[in-house]
Design an enzyme around this catalytic site. Structure first.
Site, PDB file in Angstrom:
ATOM      1  N   LYS A  33      -4.836  10.673  -8.621  1.00 60.74           N
ATOM      2  CA  LYS A  33      -4.675  10.728  -7.132  1.00 60.74           C
ATOM      3  C   LYS A  33      -4.649  12.363  -6.590  1.00 60.74           C
ATOM      4  O   LYS A  33      -3.829  12.941  -7.192  1.00 60.74           O
ATOM      5  CB  LYS A  33      -3.290  10.214  -6.728  1.00 60.74           C
ATOM      6  CG  LYS A  33      -2.980  10.234  -5.020  1.00 60.74           C
ATOM      7  CD  LYS A  33      -3.357   9.206  -4.247  1.00 60.74           C
ATOM      8  CE  LYS A  33      -3.206   9.373  -2.807  1.00 60.74           C
ATOM      9  NZ  LYS A  33      -3.249   8.191  -2.255  1.00 60.74           N
ATOM     10  N   HIS A  72       0.703  -1.345   0.018  1.00 53.21           N
ATOM     11  CA  HIS A  72       0.015  -0.026  -0.069  1.00 53.21           C
ATOM     12  C   HIS A  72       1.022   1.025   0.044  1.00 53.21           C
ATOM     13  O   HIS A  72       0.655   2.118  -0.884  1.00 53.21           O
ATOM     14  CB  HIS A  72      -0.947  -0.093   1.251  1.00 53.21           C
ATOM     15  CG  HIS A  72      -1.946   1.071   1.395  1.00 53.21           C
ATOM     16  ND1 HIS A  72      -3.182   1.036   0.443  1.00 53.21           N
ATOM     17  CD2 HIS A  72      -1.762   2.298   1.805  1.00 53.21           C
ATOM     18  CE1 HIS A  72      -3.799   2.104   0.842  1.00 53.21           C
ATOM     19  NE2 HIS A  72      -3.306   2.988   1.547  1.00 53.21           N
ATOM     20  N   HIS A 121       2.842   6.142  -1.585  1.00 52.06           N
ATOM     21  CA  HIS A 121       3.682   7.085  -1.035  1.00 52.06           C
ATOM     22  C   HIS A 121       5.090   7.101  -0.800  1.00 52.06           C
ATOM     23  O   HIS A 121       5.792   7.653   0.009  1.00 52.06           O
ATOM     24  CB  HIS A 121       3.105   7.165   0.490  1.00 52.06           C
ATOM     25  CG  HIS A 121       1.605   7.434   0.729  1.00 52.06           C
ATOM     26  ND1 HIS A 121       0.917   8.672   0.255  1.00 52.06           N
ATOM     27  CD2 HIS A 121       0.649   6.582   1.157  1.00 52.06           C
ATOM     28  CE1 HIS A 121      -0.262   8.459   0.480  1.00 52.06           C
ATOM     29  NE2 HIS A 121      -0.468   7.186   1.019  1.00 52.06           N
TER      30      HIS A 121
END
Length: 351
Positions: A276, A215, A231
């Site tokens: 995003k 993730h 990220h």
């Protein structure tokens, strides 16, 4: 009170009558002003209480975590140096985009990364082993992950390399001192594996389709309509280089424009046709640094969602960690201010 007018001339009587009301008005006005002043003071006190309540609702800077994270920052010898090991071009401010939008204005005609010293990535063990892990995962949630023997070996090699860095050694000692981790290295490795690599269900009624590492470091898509996670700057650079990702611009407040040497960025991008609206990532940092700070935040709290405000180097940021049982659901930095703007005087031009 009666006014004695005996012996008073009409002029004096008139004068007395005139002066008495003036004195009465003067006294009443003083009383009125006193009441108004008291009310004003009361309003000021109420305002002060309200403002202190607003301040209390915001997290205060966690000085203890700031201290340990700055130690880790100093120890992060594998971190890449801006303008030397890599160059970024932040370009324009990204537009507001509502979740679910797939077409957005592009305020960055050039890639975010102008260049990256790939030789340094290849020659730095934790970077090179991280890159090998990035293609081990199914992008879409709801699709069960199948971990091969080779992929299991890659995870073990990566964790072993991370544990050998001074950054993770210091993080380990800190967690042992806080009684959150065992001093035994094998036990600590198992703890890191459980936090970062243990597979779980992110989508209901699906197989084991996600983990914290996937993730945060790789990124996922949900229901074919949105990007979740994602990220990490290495993945960003590699996906951008391979034309799978398009940087749309930075996200920041008017008075806090990002620089090319910032180590944290809030940004907008598209990936495989999805958008995003607001993402965030450290830039140039090593994987061991990111894993260390987020592991500490994860283990120092039992809340499902934890947000800590910290100062690292010249940046003030929030670190957000969300749990998925005993594993990591997500973890990311959110830049508040950079280049020490948060410590400057109020009259500074940067505010």
């Amino acid at each position: 009170m009666r006014i004695n007018v005996r012996g008073a001339t009409p002029a004096r009587y008139e004068e007395r009558v005139k002066t008495r009301p003036e004195r009465l008005c003067s006294a009443s006005s003083r009383t009125g002003r006193s009441i108004m002043a008291a009310r004003f003071c009361g309003l000021l006190a109420l305002l002060a209480v309200c403002l202190s309540g607003l301040d209390a609702s915001r997290p205060a800077v966690n000085q203890e975590l700031s201290n340990i994270f700055n130690e880790l920052w100093t120890l992060d010898v594998n971190r890449l140096t801006p303008d030397t090991d890599y160059t970024i071009s932040v370009q324009g401010r990204a537009s507001f985009v509502s979740p679910g939008s797939h077409v957005v204005p592009d305020h960055a005609s050039q890639p975010l990364f102008s260049n990256v010293n790939e030789r340094k990535l290849t020659n730095t063990t934790t970077f090179s082993l991280l890159i090998k892990l990035l293609d081990n995962y199914e992008r879409s949630t709801g699709v069960a992950e199948r971990v091969t023997t080779e992929e299991q070996a890659e995870m073990n090699l990566f964790l072993d390399a991370v544990l050998e860095t001074e950054v993770m050694k210091r993080a380990h000692r800190y967690l042992v001192s806080k009684r959150q981790s065992s001093a035994d290295l094998r036990s600590f490795k198992s703890q890191l594996f459980l936090i970062w690599f243990h597979l779980y269900h992110r989508k209901r009624n699906a197989g084991l389709d996600s983990c914290g590492f996937e993730h945060v470091f790789v990124g996922e898509t949900k229901s074919g309509s949105e990007i979740i996670g994602f990220h990490n700057w290495i993945q960003f650079y590699l996906q951008e280089k391979n034309s799978h990702l398009d940087y749309k611009g930075y996200k920041a407040r008017d008075h806090d424009l990002p620089d090319q040497d910032d180590h944290v960025l809030n940004l907008q991008f598209s990936w495989h046709g999805l958008v995003k609206p607001v993402g965030s990532a450290f830039i140039g940092t090593s994987p061991e640094f990111e894993m260390a700070i987020f592991t500490i935040v994860f283990l120092m709290s039992t809340e499902r969602r934890t947000t800590v405000l910290v100062n690292i180097d010249q940046c003030r940021m929030e670190l957000v960690v969300i749990r998925q049982g005993r594993s990591l659901g997500t973890a990311y930095p959110k830049l508040i201010s950079s280049n020490s703007r948060h410590v400057r005087q109020p009259h500074s031009h940067s505010h």
